[in-house]
Design an enzyme around this catalytic site. Structure first.
Site, PDB file in Angstrom:
ATOM      1  N   SER A 163      34.132  62.924  46.305  1.00 29.49           N
ATOM      2  CA  SER A 163      33.775  62.590  44.934  1.00 29.49           C
ATOM      3  C   SER A 163      34.121  63.781  44.027  1.00 29.49           C
ATOM      4  O   SER A 163      35.284  64.164  43.957  1.00 29.49           O
ATOM      5  CB  SER A 163      32.301  62.205  44.855  1.00 29.49           C
ATOM      6  OG  SER A 163      32.012  61.547  43.638  1.00 29.49           O
ATOM      7  N   ASP A 174      35.776  51.242  46.472  1.00 28.76           N
ATOM      8  CA  ASP A 174      35.192  52.323  45.676  1.00 28.76           C
ATOM      9  C   ASP A 174      35.449  52.025  44.209  1.00 28.76           C
ATOM     10  O   ASP A 174      36.550  52.240  43.700  1.00 28.76           O
ATOM     11  CB  ASP A 174      35.806  53.670  46.067  1.00 28.76           C
ATOM     12  CG  ASP A 174      35.122  54.842  45.381  1.00 28.76           C
ATOM     13  OD1 ASP A 174      34.287  54.608  44.493  1.00 28.76           O
ATOM     14  OD2 ASP A 174      35.424  55.989  45.739  1.00 28.76           O
ATOM     15  N   HIS A 185      32.398  53.947  48.069  1.00 25.96           N
ATOM     16  CA  HIS A 185      32.490  55.387  47.814  1.00 25.96           C
ATOM     17  C   HIS A 185      32.187  56.189  49.073  1.00 25.96           C
ATOM     18  O   HIS A 185      32.598  57.335  49.195  1.00 25.96           O
ATOM     19  CB  HIS A 185      31.508  55.746  46.696  1.00 25.96           C
ATOM     20  CG  HIS A 185      31.804  57.029  45.997  1.00 25.96           C
ATOM     21  ND1 HIS A 185      33.040  57.335  45.453  1.00 25.96           N
ATOM     22  CD2 HIS A 185      31.018  58.109  45.741  1.00 25.96           C
ATOM     23  CE1 HIS A 185      32.996  58.526  44.897  1.00 25.96           C
ATOM     24  NE2 HIS A 185      31.801  59.025  45.058  1.00 25.96           N
TER      25      HIS A 185
END
Length: 658
Positions: free
Chosen positions: A524, A602, A634
């Site tokens: 991320s 995601d 994600h």
């Protein structure tokens, strides 16, 4: 520790103390790797830890246990019948009894104080929500079946937030229902085109609704209005609904930022809740607020605490509120008096959470985890004098595993600001040897590496591969004061980059680090920083970037929660330097071998970010691999996918570091 141990570990969660304080219900989740799924069951343990037993045993998910006020039953959610519905079970034994059969499923049950009703959440089509239950449920079922059977899978959108994290919204709204505890027809108490719980987990702290002590109303957390603006607004509000008349009233309408997680005091005088002050900023400090119901006056109980309040619970005498909040890489449980004064710690060390309080206030139950141990259940008295471990779910496994104790250091970051960093050394560490280093950057960026266990990025497992593992908490990290959090905004590659490179310089001076064999990895925002490292740092033999941001313009146009991008970088067409820290602008400098990981579902950092990066690396002739999962969001959660993820990552690191 080996990879298989991660799957052997039983996952403990959701500690719930009984009203009389004698028992704690909790959830144990085990991995069935062969079937590529997880199985959750509810267990009971006595509050002194002397007796424990399994309460449910379906092969699916039995979870979210909540005690009836008389302590005789537990309501829970389960997909044992195919879809998630509510069930109740007698604590002294017997079969579970199904309570709901909604076509749109039922989750997150809580009891009314008199034990006669149960409130829960169901995601329904709002256009049917004001009709009688049987009619609306039938129309929901028909719409759902038509979509599933249709050979046309196209979707038409008229406003943003049409998908979230890893799921399509499909025009549904999450509404609150109330059903008789002994069975009967559920009633939608929040009809209309608005959710009754936060659509984003960013603004959730658990069960985001609560019954009043007299059972006459529900307080809940409603997302922003108008609905078409909820993708760029954070103005969540506390709403109370009269369960007899259906009348609804916002009690926090004066605050333009987020409010949430209401909890009535047992005496009915107050509603405690969390609140932020800055509109549009999801990582603003959450303060613990007290709303006096008779006068509508509101005040903060944690103005002196420079940290964000998470979940909270009342003492039985309505004089004290307990809550958890980060502090320098740990999460203590705190208490604060409604009469004022500074919050104080009730339980500290490692990461504590999922707090519940017995009806007499004498027993607190919570979970605790650390970098060296996954969650177990603990109890304490209200003063924190007798903290006791009462479950031993993973004792047998962990008796066989060797860990080195994590170390915590501080060093000077940008502008001399102290930065905390965890360091884990390999089992059997020899200070006379030099070891390869793996430098991990956390996501968020408003997050932190805490003294906690992880089933996705587990530092002990990485150290067991023979690496020194470093986990710095640079600018943007939570738990080190709100100013520290704020100083990453519009500066993603600025002071935080100096914080990280200074941390790397600290490590390079350690005699046990082999500076010729260093790698970095992150997910991320951590993945973003790997992409930023590519264009600005030439110290790593290889990189691992998982679901990382690569091109700010593309990210803004495809992510779902655009309030995040607008706060962090600005609105693209209105901000001249919007993409000044976008990694794609520095692709000409790229040269480090990189493993790119990205997933089709995601919707937070969409998969084209990884694809764009991989295309750039391949076109430049840089050694690179792309690990792609079509069925993950994600995070990589399915056991067999997780196995492949770890095998691929560790093989990539070994290729360059060993």
């Amino acid at each position: 520790m080996e990879l298989e141990d991660l799957f052997r570990t039983k996952r403990v969660s959701d500690a719930q103390v009984s009203p009389d304080g004698k028992w704690v219900a909790f959830v144990v989740t085990v991995v069935d790797k062969a079937e590529n799924l997880l199985n959750s069951d509810i267990w009971l343990v006595s509050s002194d830890g002397k007796d424990s037993r399994q309460l449910t045993s379906s092969p699916k998910h039995d979870r979210h246990p909540r005690w009836s006020p008389d302590g005789k039953r537990i309501v829970f959610e389960s997909n044992r019948g195919g879809s998630f519905q509510l069930y109740t079970i007698q604590v002294d034994g017997g079969e579970a009894r199904q309570l709901t059969t909604l076509s749109t499923e039922a989750t997150q049950p809580i009891w009314s104080p008199d034990g006669k009703r149960i409130a829960f959440v169901s995601a329904v089509f709002p256009e049917f929500s004001d009709k009688p239950f049987n009619e609306s449920d039938g129309l929901n079922r028909k719409r759902k079946e038509e979509r599933e059977k249709s050979k046309v899978k196209g979707r038409v959108f008229t406003q943003l937030l049409y998908r979230h994290w890893d799921s399509w919204v499909d025009g549904k709204r999450q509404h609150l229902f109330v059903v008789p505890a002994d069975g009967g027809e559920p009633r939608n108490v929040t009809p209309g085109d608005r959710d009754a719980v936060p659509t984003s987990r960013t603004f959730s702290a658990g069960d985001d609704f609560d019954f009043s002590p007299d059972g006459k109303e529900l307080a809940y957390t409603a997302p922003p209005l108008p609905a078409r603006e909820e993708a760029w607004k954070t103005d969540h509000n506390i709403v109370v609904v009269n369960l007899d008349t259906g009348e609804r009233k916002e009690i926090t309408a004066g605050n333009p930022a987020a409010d949430g997680f209401p909890r009535y005091s047992p005496d009915g005088k107050y509603i405690a809740y969390r609140a932020q002050q800055r509109a549009g900023f999801e990582a603003d400090r959450w303060q613990l607020m007290l709303h006096e119901r008779a006068t509508s006056r509101t005040r903060s109980l944690t103005e002196q605490l420079d940290s964000s309040v998470e979940s909270l619970a009342w003492s039985s005498d309505s004089r004290t509120v307990y809550f958890d909040a980060e502090e320098k890489g740990t999460v203590p449980i705190w208490s604060v008096s409604v009469s004022g004064g500074a919050p104080r710690k009730v339980a500290e060390g490692a990461v504590n959470g999922e707090l519940s309080v017995s009806r007499d206030g004498k027993v607190l139950a919570f979970t605790r985890q650390s970098l060296s141990r996954p969650n177990e259940v603990y109890t304490s008295d209200g003063e924190g004098r007798e903290v006791r471990l009462i479950t031993h779910v993973n004792d047998e496994l962990f008796a066989q595993l060797n860990f080195t104790k994590p170390g915590s250091v501080s060093y000077a970051g940008a502008q001399g600001t102290l930065v905390q960093m965890w360091i884990l050394k390999p089992p059997g560490f020899d200070p006379a040897r030099k070891y390869p280093l793996v430098f991990l950057v956390h996501g968020g960026p408003q997050g932190a590496w805490t003294d906690s266990w992880s089933y996705r990025w587990n530092p002990q497992l990485w150290a067991a591969q023979g690496y020194v593992v470093a986990l710095p908490n640079p600018r943007g990290s939570t738990g080190f004061g709100q100013r520290f959090v704020d100083e990453i905004t519009h500066d993603w590659g600025g002071k935080v980059f100096a914080d990280l490179t200074n941390g790397l310089a600290y490590l390079e001076k350690q005699s046990y680090v082999d500076t010729t064999r260093m790698a970095a990895a992150g997910a991320s925002y951590g993945g973003y920083m790997m992409n930023w490292f590519q264009g600005h740092l030439d110290k790593f033999r290889c990189l691992v970037t998982h679901c990382g941001v690569y091109n700010f313009w593309n990210m803004y146009g495809a992510t779902e929660e655009i309030w995040f991008d607008e706060w962090e970088h600005g609105i693209p067409w209105a901000t001249p330097d919007f993409d000044k820290h976008s990694p794609h602008r520095f692709a000409g400098n790229f040269k480090t071998p990189t493993l790119v990981i990205h997933n089709e579902l995601d919707f937070r950092v969409p998969v084209n970010e990884g694809m764009n990066l991989f295309t750039t690396l391949q076109r430049k002739g840089i050694p690179s691999k792309f690990l792609y999962f079509p069925d993950e969001g994600h995070w990589v959660l399915k056991p067999q996918n997780s196995e492949l993820w770890h095998q691929t990552v560790f093989a990539w690191l070994a290729e360059y570091l060993k």
